[in-house]
Design a protein around this motif. Structure first.
Motif, PDB file in Angstrom:
ATOM      1  N   LYS A  73       1.031  -1.097  -0.001  1.00  0.00           N
ATOM      2  CA  LYS A  73       0.029  -0.062   0.041  1.00  0.00           C
ATOM      3  C   LYS A  73       0.989   1.104   0.035  1.00  0.00           C
ATOM      4  CE  LYS A  73      -3.624  -2.378   2.686  1.00  0.00           C
ATOM      5  NZ  LYS A  73      -4.536  -2.377   3.635  1.00  0.00           N
ATOM      6  N   ILE A  74       0.449   2.240  -0.832  1.00  0.00           N
ATOM      7  CA  ILE A  74       1.188   3.482  -0.935  1.00  0.00           C
ATOM      8  C   ILE A  74       0.446   4.490  -1.053  1.00  0.00           C
ATOM      9  CG2 ILE A  74       3.214   2.527  -1.915  1.00  0.00           C
ATOM     10  CD1 ILE A  74       2.156   3.962  -4.440  1.00  0.00           C
ATOM     11  N   LYS A  75       1.002   5.760  -0.655  1.00  0.00           N
ATOM     12  CA  LYS A  75      -0.151   7.083  -0.794  1.00  0.00           C
ATOM     13  C   LYS A  75       0.517   7.855  -1.876  1.00  0.00           C
ATOM     14  CE  LYS A  75      -3.345   9.523   1.709  1.00  0.00           C
ATOM     15  NZ  LYS A  75      -4.067   9.564   2.862  1.00  0.00           N
ATOM     16  N   PHE A  76      -0.136   8.085  -3.037  1.00  0.00           N
ATOM     17  CA  PHE A  76       0.607   9.015  -4.038  1.00  0.00           C
ATOM     18  C   PHE A  76      -0.296   9.963  -4.427  1.00  0.00           C
ATOM     19  CE2 PHE A  76       1.920   9.415  -8.589  1.00  0.00           C
ATOM     20  CZ  PHE A  76       3.001   9.828  -8.468  1.00  0.00           C
ATOM     21  N   GLU A  77       0.103  11.093  -4.419  1.00  0.00           N
ATOM     22  CA  GLU A  77      -0.708  12.597  -4.731  1.00  0.00           C
ATOM     23  C   GLU A  77      -1.995  12.446  -4.004  1.00  0.00           C
ATOM     24  OE1 GLU A  77      -0.421  12.835  -9.066  1.00  0.00           O
ATOM     25  OE2 GLU A  77       1.522  13.684  -8.974  1.00  0.00           O
ATOM     26  N   GLY A  78      -2.045  11.882  -2.822  1.00  0.00           N
ATOM     27  CA  GLY A  78      -3.430  11.982  -2.001  1.00  0.00           C
ATOM     28  C   GLY A  78      -4.292  10.921  -2.352  1.00  0.00           C
TER      29      GLY A  78
END
Length: 94
Positions: A73-78
């Motif tokens: 899991k990642i958070k990329f540009e919100g």
């Protein structure tokens, strides 16, 4: 910026959980199941992975079913995204 996965990796975004059942019952947050259907956002080029040729079968925009606890899991540009191997994708939903 654009997120481009490497090798046999696929970037997916999970779909939202259903808030009501088919019969119209509204589900609370705890009663919702974690969805396993996701939309493909980006696809790696495939190629040689661990000395084996990997052909990519999924494409951007496909709806897919994944292993429930696979990926990173990642958070990329919100946005919350998951990077999985193509082998963690179980089926394409048509």
């Amino acid at each position: 910026m654009k997120l481009k996965p490497l090798a046999d990796r696929v970037v997916i975004k999970m779909t939202e959980a259903e808030e009501t059942t088919k019969s119209g019952i509204i589900l609370t947050g705890a009663a919702k199941e974690r969805p396993q259907i996701a939309e493909v956002i980006e696809v790696g080029p495939g190629g040689l992975v661990d000395d084996k040729e990997v052909v990519m079968y999924v494409k951007v925009g496909d709806k897919v079913i994944t292993n429930q606890y696979s990926g990173t899991k990642i958070k990329f540009e919100g946005e919350e995204l998951i990077i999985v191997k193509q082998s963690d994708i179980l089926a394409i939903v048509e």
